[in-house]
Scaffold this active site. Structure first.
Site, PDB file in Angstrom:
ATOM      1  N   SER A  53      19.284  14.856  -9.729  1.00 31.17           N
ATOM      2  CA  SER A  53      19.669  13.486  -9.363  1.00 31.17           C
ATOM      3  C   SER A  53      18.513  12.773  -8.658  1.00 31.17           C
ATOM      4  CB  SER A  53      20.944  13.471  -8.506  1.00 31.17           C
ATOM      5  OG  SER A  53      20.770  14.231  -7.345  1.00 31.17           O
ATOM      6  N   ALA A  54      17.747  13.498  -7.847  1.00 28.21           N
ATOM      7  CA  ALA A  54      16.586  12.880  -7.192  1.00 28.21           C
ATOM      8  C   ALA A  54      15.529  12.520  -8.236  1.00 28.21           C
ATOM      9  CB  ALA A  54      15.997  13.822  -6.143  1.00 28.21           C
ATOM     10  N   ALA A  55      15.343  13.384  -9.236  1.00 23.44           N
ATOM     11  CA  ALA A  55      14.350  13.100 -10.283  1.00 23.44           C
ATOM     12  C   ALA A  55      14.777  11.886 -11.109  1.00 23.44           C
ATOM     13  CB  ALA A  55      14.148  14.324 -11.173  1.00 23.44           C
ATOM     14  N   PRO A  80      16.537  20.963 -16.279  1.00 28.33           N
ATOM     15  CA  PRO A  80      17.973  21.210 -16.389  1.00 28.33           C
ATOM     16  C   PRO A  80      18.726  20.435 -15.302  1.00 28.33           C
ATOM     17  CG  PRO A  80      16.737  23.286 -16.349  1.00 28.33           C
ATOM     18  CD  PRO A  80      15.778  22.189 -15.980  1.00 28.33           C
ATOM     19  N   ASP A 127      15.513  16.506  -0.948  1.00 27.98           N
ATOM     20  CA  ASP A 127      15.282  16.370  -2.395  1.00 27.98           C
ATOM     21  C   ASP A 127      14.467  15.120  -2.711  1.00 27.98           C
ATOM     22  OD1 ASP A 127      16.914  18.561  -2.497  1.00 27.98           O
ATOM     23  OD2 ASP A 127      18.210  17.794  -4.079  1.00 27.98           O
ATOM     24  N   GLY A 130      20.776  22.426  -9.373  1.00 26.71           N
ATOM     25  CA  GLY A 130      20.168  22.569  -8.050  1.00 26.71           C
ATOM     26  C   GLY A 130      18.661  22.411  -8.070  1.00 26.71           C
ATOM     27  N   LEU A 131      18.146  21.793  -9.144  1.00 24.24           N
ATOM     28  CA  LEU A 131      16.688  21.656  -9.276  1.00 24.24           C
ATOM     29  C   LEU A 131      16.244  20.209  -9.097  1.00 24.24           C
ATOM     30  CD1 LEU A 131      16.152  24.157 -12.232  1.00 24.24           C
ATOM     31  CD2 LEU A 131      15.854  24.572  -9.776  1.00 24.24           C
ATOM     32  N   GLY A 145      22.071  19.334 -12.990  1.00 21.88           N
ATOM     33  CA  GLY A 145      23.238  20.002 -12.387  1.00 21.88           C
ATOM     34  C   GLY A 145      22.965  21.457 -12.051  1.00 21.88           C
TER      35      GLY A 145
END
Ligand code: PMV
Length: 280
Positions: free
Chosen positions: A86-88, A78, A124, A82-83, A80
């Site tokens: 964007s880093a992934a 998911p 992250d 907090g998981l 946006g």
């Protein structure tokens, strides 16, 4: 066509305070990933609208022209929430370009993360590129951790999109207005993270849960929680979790809960307003 994949992450303790020098703990969320397929044959984009502007900026920073690139983004992480979305995306994109060395991946992902966050602490991009649990201090790098067996982390998303930039700005404002309280909270966050690291590796999960819940209280005080996050945290604890807290920047996003084996939090979290529950 080349493919890159990266999993998400959950910050176990220490978010926000990590920006001001406190340590933090994070674990990869291997159950969920982002996949990027990259091609230069025919410019054609099939990506979620939410991440299109960011991906365009990432390509430009990598010296690639978005108009000459074919890009497909898929996966079940998911975004946006907090998981580590964007880093992934950054790590998956870099992997699709052939980067494999984890130090290089992390450094490049950090540069790409700056496009969305401004001045990210680096936690992250570190945990997502290393894909291992870490104890992290901004500017000092990370140490890999080995959680004891029985570490069972639940994740529940709210579906509310949290802006990391806005949450970090809110925390900075709170800190400016309350410097003495912030200092005390930062010291406490440091103690919690240092203790939690030992709990995680020794299997003292009840104590770890207590520290997570106390950390949630600090984040509430900082003004980055929401009524939905608070409700999910307290329902998880009422249902038998050892502890729970928001994870990531907050102002939406997700919570995590640590629970003993046999304690199924799915129904209670969904009934309390979670959009999605990721079981351990
Ligand atoms: O972007 P998120 O939601 O994964 O959170 C980032 C963690 C913060 O501590 C809030 C910011 C940072 O740079 O460490």
């Amino acid at each position: 066509m080349s493919l890159g994949r990266a999993s998400g992450k959950a910050i176990l303790l220490g978010e926000h305070f990590v920006v001001y020098g406190a340590p933090a703990l994070a674990v990869p969320l291997k159950a969920r990933c982002v996949e990027v397929e990259l091609d230069f044959a025919s410019p054609d984009w099939d990506v979620p609208e939410l991440c299109r502007p960011l991906l365009e900026k990432m390509l430009l920073l990598l010296g690639l022209k978005p108009t000459e690139t074919s890009l497909r983004v898929s996966g079940d992480l998911p975004l946006g929430q907090g998981l580590g979305g964007s880093a992934a995306l950054a790590v998956a994109l870099l992997r699709s370009l052939g980067y494999t060395d984890e130090r290089e991946l992390q450094e490049r992902a950090h540069a790409l993360e700056r496009l969305s966050h401004g001045e990210p602490s680096g936690i992250d991009d570190t945990v997502v590129s290393w894909e291992r649990p870490v104890y992290f201090i901004k500017g000092q790098g990370a140490q890999v951790l080995a959680p004891c067996d029985g570490f069972r982390l639940w994740v529940a998303t709210t579906g509310d999109k949290g802006s990391t930039k806005e949450a970090v700005a809110n925390a900075a404002r709170w800190r400016r207005k309350n410097p003495i309280d912030f200092h005390t909270m930062n010291e406490r966050a440091t103690e919690l993270v240092d203790g939690a690291r030992i709990d995680l590796e020794s299997g003292a999960f009840e104590e770890l849960g207590d520290k997570m819940s106390e950390n949630h209280g600090l984040l509430r005080q900082l003004g980055v929680s929401t009524p939905t996050l608070d409700r999910l945290v307290s329902r998880a604890i009422d249902a038998g979790a050892w502890g729970a807290k928001l994870t990531g920047a907050g102002l939406g996003g997700a919570i995590i809960a640590l629970a003993p084996e046999g304690c199924d939090l799915s129904n209670v979290l969904l009934e309390s307003g979670a959009q999605e529950v990721i079981a351990p």
